[in-house]
Scaffold this motif. Structure first.
Motif, PDB file in Angstrom:
ATOM      1  N   ILE A   2      14.718   6.831   1.325  1.00  0.00           N
ATOM      2  CA  ILE A   2      13.911   5.605   1.284  1.00  0.00           C
ATOM      3  C   ILE A   2      12.444   6.013   1.265  1.00  0.00           C
ATOM      4  O   ILE A   2      12.000   6.797   2.108  1.00  0.00           O
ATOM      5  CB  ILE A   2      14.203   4.692   2.487  1.00  0.00           C
ATOM      6  N   VAL A   3      11.716   5.483   0.311  1.00  0.00           N
ATOM      7  CA  VAL A   3      10.285   5.764   0.191  1.00  0.00           C
ATOM      8  C   VAL A   3       9.526   4.448   0.308  1.00  0.00           C
ATOM      9  O   VAL A   3       9.755   3.518  -0.494  1.00  0.00           O
ATOM     10  CB  VAL A   3       9.946   6.454  -1.144  1.00  0.00           C
ATOM     11  N   VAL A   4       8.659   4.347   1.303  1.00  0.00           N
ATOM     12  CA  VAL A   4       7.813   3.163   1.481  1.00  0.00           C
ATOM     13  C   VAL A   4       6.437   3.487   0.921  1.00  0.00           C
ATOM     14  O   VAL A   4       5.758   4.405   1.410  1.00  0.00           O
ATOM     15  CB  VAL A   4       7.716   2.758   2.963  1.00  0.00           C
ATOM     16  N   ARG A   5       6.044   2.773  -0.115  1.00  0.00           N
ATOM     17  CA  ARG A   5       4.762   3.021  -0.770  1.00  0.00           C
ATOM     18  C   ARG A   5       3.606   2.514   0.091  1.00  0.00           C
ATOM     19  O   ARG A   5       3.697   1.431   0.682  1.00  0.00           O
ATOM     20  CB  ARG A   5       4.717   2.328  -2.132  1.00  0.00           C
ATOM     21  N   PRO A   6       2.519   3.261   0.161  1.00  0.00           N
ATOM     22  CA  PRO A   6       1.352   2.784   0.925  1.00  0.00           C
ATOM     23  C   PRO A   6       0.533   1.797   0.109  1.00  0.00           C
ATOM     24  O   PRO A   6       0.498   1.853  -1.126  1.00  0.00           O
ATOM     25  CB  PRO A   6       0.573   4.072   1.195  1.00  0.00           C
ATOM     26  N   ALA A   7      -0.127   0.885   0.820  1.00  0.00           N
ATOM     27  CA  ALA A   7      -1.121   0.022   0.166  1.00  0.00           C
ATOM     28  C   ALA A   7      -2.353   0.862  -0.176  1.00  0.00           C
ATOM     29  O   ALA A   7      -2.510   1.983   0.306  1.00  0.00           O
ATOM     30  CB  ALA A   7      -1.497  -1.139   1.079  1.00  0.00           C
ATOM     31  N   PHE A   8      -3.221   0.316  -1.015  1.00  0.00           N
ATOM     32  CA  PHE A   8      -4.381   1.100  -1.456  1.00  0.00           C
ATOM     33  C   PHE A   8      -5.253   1.522  -0.288  1.00  0.00           C
ATOM     34  O   PHE A   8      -5.870   2.580  -0.302  1.00  0.00           O
ATOM     35  CB  PHE A   8      -5.190   0.300  -2.478  1.00  0.00           C
ATOM     36  N   TYR A   9      -5.310   0.666   0.770  1.00  0.00           N
ATOM     37  CA  TYR A   9      -6.155   0.989   1.918  1.00  0.00           C
ATOM     38  C   TYR A   9      -5.458   1.938   2.893  1.00  0.00           C
ATOM     39  O   TYR A   9      -6.031   2.275   3.935  1.00  0.00           O
ATOM     40  CB  TYR A   9      -6.561  -0.295   2.657  1.00  0.00           C
ATOM     41  N   GLN A  10      -4.225   2.358   2.566  1.00  0.00           N
ATOM     42  CA  GLN A  10      -3.510   3.299   3.413  1.00  0.00           C
ATOM     43  C   GLN A  10      -3.388   4.680   2.772  1.00  0.00           C
ATOM     44  O   GLN A  10      -2.710   5.543   3.310  1.00  0.00           O
ATOM     45  CB  GLN A  10      -2.101   2.764   3.724  1.00  0.00           C
ATOM     46  N   THR A  11      -4.058   4.871   1.661  1.00  0.00           N
ATOM     47  CA  THR A  11      -3.984   6.138   0.956  1.00  0.00           C
ATOM     48  C   THR A  11      -5.072   7.086   1.444  1.00  0.00           C
ATOM     49  O   THR A  11      -6.108   6.665   1.984  1.00  0.00           O
ATOM     50  CB  THR A  11      -4.129   5.927  -0.560  1.00  0.00           C
ATOM     51  N   GLY A  12      -4.831   8.370   1.226  1.00  0.00           N
ATOM     52  CA  GLY A  12      -5.826   9.367   1.607  1.00  0.00           C
ATOM     53  C   GLY A  12      -7.112   9.220   0.823  1.00  0.00           C
ATOM     54  O   GLY A  12      -8.202   9.466   1.349  1.00  0.00           O
ATOM     55  N   TYR A  49      -9.168   6.531   2.518  1.00  0.00           N
ATOM     56  CA  TYR A  49      -9.763   7.031   3.750  1.00  0.00           C
ATOM     57  C   TYR A  49     -10.919   7.979   3.443  1.00  0.00           C
ATOM     58  O   TYR A  49     -11.959   7.949   4.120  1.00  0.00           O
ATOM     59  CB  TYR A  49      -8.706   7.743   4.592  1.00  0.00           C
ATOM     60  N   GLY A  50     -10.727   8.813   2.424  1.00  0.00           N
ATOM     61  CA  GLY A  50     -11.805   9.726   2.056  1.00  0.00           C
ATOM     62  C   GLY A  50     -13.040   8.989   1.578  1.00  0.00           C
ATOM     63  O   GLY A  50     -14.170   9.315   1.974  1.00  0.00           O
ATOM     64  N   LEU A  51     -12.822   7.943   0.731  1.00  0.00           N
ATOM     65  CA  LEU A  51     -13.960   7.147   0.258  1.00  0.00           C
ATOM     66  C   LEU A  51     -14.632   6.407   1.412  1.00  0.00           C
ATOM     67  O   LEU A  51     -15.864   6.298   1.454  1.00  0.00           O
ATOM     68  CB  LEU A  51     -13.491   6.158  -0.811  1.00  0.00           C
ATOM     69  N   ALA A  52     -13.806   5.893   2.348  1.00  0.00           N
ATOM     70  CA  ALA A  52     -14.380   5.179   3.490  1.00  0.00           C
ATOM     71  C   ALA A  52     -15.248   6.111   4.332  1.00  0.00           C
ATOM     72  O   ALA A  52     -16.336   5.737   4.788  1.00  0.00           O
ATOM     73  CB  ALA A  52     -13.270   4.574   4.349  1.00  0.00           C
ATOM     74  N   VAL A  53     -14.751   7.338   4.526  1.00  0.00           N
ATOM     75  CA  VAL A  53     -15.528   8.308   5.299  1.00  0.00           C
ATOM     76  C   VAL A  53     -16.831   8.652   4.580  1.00  0.00           C
ATOM     77  O   VAL A  53     -17.906   8.723   5.193  1.00  0.00           O
ATOM     78  CB  VAL A  53     -14.695   9.580   5.562  1.00  0.00           C
ATOM     79  N   LEU A  54     -16.735   8.842   3.254  1.00  0.00           N
ATOM     80  CA  LEU A  54     -17.936   9.158   2.492  1.00  0.00           C
ATOM     81  C   LEU A  54     -18.948   8.009   2.541  1.00  0.00           C
ATOM     82  O   LEU A  54     -20.161   8.233   2.678  1.00  0.00           O
ATOM     83  CB  LEU A  54     -17.563   9.467   1.041  1.00  0.00           C
ATOM     84  N   ILE A  55     -18.440   6.774   2.419  1.00  0.00           N
ATOM     85  CA  ILE A  55     -19.341   5.607   2.477  1.00  0.00           C
ATOM     86  C   ILE A  55     -19.991   5.519   3.859  1.00  0.00           C
ATOM     87  O   ILE A  55     -21.193   5.221   3.987  1.00  0.00           O
ATOM     88  CB  ILE A  55     -18.570   4.321   2.141  1.00  0.00           C
ATOM     89  N   ALA A  56     -19.190   5.758   4.905  1.00  0.00           N
ATOM     90  CA  ALA A  56     -19.753   5.707   6.261  1.00  0.00           C
ATOM     91  C   ALA A  56     -20.817   6.778   6.455  1.00  0.00           C
ATOM     92  O   ALA A  56     -21.887   6.518   7.022  1.00  0.00           O
ATOM     93  CB  ALA A  56     -18.633   5.872   7.296  1.00  0.00           C
ATOM     94  N   ILE A  57     -20.521   7.998   5.957  1.00  0.00           N
ATOM     95  CA  ILE A  57     -21.508   9.071   6.088  1.00  0.00           C
ATOM     96  C   ILE A  57     -22.768   8.735   5.305  1.00  0.00           C
ATOM     97  O   ILE A  57     -23.896   8.946   5.784  1.00  0.00           O
ATOM     98  CB  ILE A  57     -20.892  10.396   5.599  1.00  0.00           C
TER      99      ILE A  57
END
Length: 285
Positions: A102-112, A115-123
């Motif tokens: 069983i594979v549960v696909r992540p939503a776009f906001y749950q992808t690496g 998270y990387g873009l969010a960290v870059l935007i925060a920085i």
């Protein structure tokens, strides 16, 4: 061998059946996954018991006797392996196992990537705020430094010129001490007056150093000047303002303040008035 092999019968996602072969893919979001399984033992079905485990989610095996289904709500995005084992209680040994991925696909906001873009935007945001604050601090520092340099230069010029003048008058008084007593006294009196004016100028320069802005406009600066001179000289200095106040550049306000200060001091020094009135009139051109 085991006579009643277990098998996965069906997989339901939010009540809808999906193919139970190979790998089951679940779309992003909150879903309920149900897995039904069985082992055909028509003679004594009550003797068959099951154990199941969802690897990657369950910490231990779950035991079942009669109910032949497992359900999971809101599985986190990941890859899982569902395993089910059946065993006939009437037999000394032997078991059967089946499984499904069983594979549960992540939503776009749950992808690496998110998270990387969010960290870059925060920085970038923190760095932007830091650079903006640093630029404002540098601008304030440069403004204060230039203002203090200007006032220090004015104070230096005032003190030096005043000391030169006082020194010249004292030398003249010493030179005429034996020949002309009246001239000596006149030189000493002028030296006293000149020294007092020099001290007043130096004191005013220090006051300007402490109050180097026009936060309340020209009206506020003139009002503060009037109070200061009134307290120092003992002669009331009254400020009268007419017209809607207009905002001017600090350089303009400073020049006007210097002109007003010189005029007030000249009036107090030479006219010996009982009061001095300063009229500040704002007009629109």
């Amino acid at each position: 061998g085991y006579r009643f092999p277990v098998r996965v019968e069906s997989v339901l996602v939010d009540g809808k059946s999906v193919p139970a072969t190979g790998e089951v893919t679940v779309a992003p979001g909150r879903h309920r996954v149900e897995i039904e399984f069985t082992a055909c033992n028509l003679r004594a079905p009550e003797r068959v018991f099951f154990r199941y485990k969802l690897e990657g989610y369950d910490a231990r095996w779950n035991d079942l006797t009669s109910h032949r289904a497992a359900s999971y709500d809101n599985l986190p995005p990941a890859s899982y392996r569902f395993r089910v084992v059946s065993q006939d209680g009437s037999m000394d040994a032997g078991s059967s196992e089946a499984g499904i991925s069983i594979v549960v696909r992540p939503a776009f906001y749950q992808t690496g990537l998110f998270y990387g873009l969010a960290v870059l935007i925060a920085i970038a945001g923190v760095a932007g705020v830091f650079l903006y604050q640093e630029r404002l601090a540098r601008q304030r520092y440069n403004l204060r430094l230039s203002e203090r340099t200007r006032i220090a230069r004015e104070m230096h010029d005032t003190v030096v010129q005043g000391c030169v003048g006082v020194s010249t008058l004292i030398e003249a008084a010493v030179g005429s001490a034996r020949s002309d007593q009246d001239l000596m006294l006149e030189c000493l009196d002028n030296a006293r007056i000149h020294l007092r004016l020099t001290l007043d100028e130096a004191r005013q320069a220090i006051t300007d150093l402490r109050h180097d802005s026009f936060e309340n406009g020209l009206h506020g600066a003139l009002s503060e000047l009037a109070k200061t001179i009134s307290g120092e000289r003992g002669t009331p200095v009254i400020l009268e303002v007419a017209g809607p106040e207009a905002r001017c550049a600090d350089s303009v306000n400073r020049n006007l303040l210097l002109v007003a200060r010189e005029a007030i001091r000249n009036a107090l020094t030479h006219a010996e008035p009982t009061a001095v009135t300063v009229h500040l009139l704002f007009t629109r051109s």
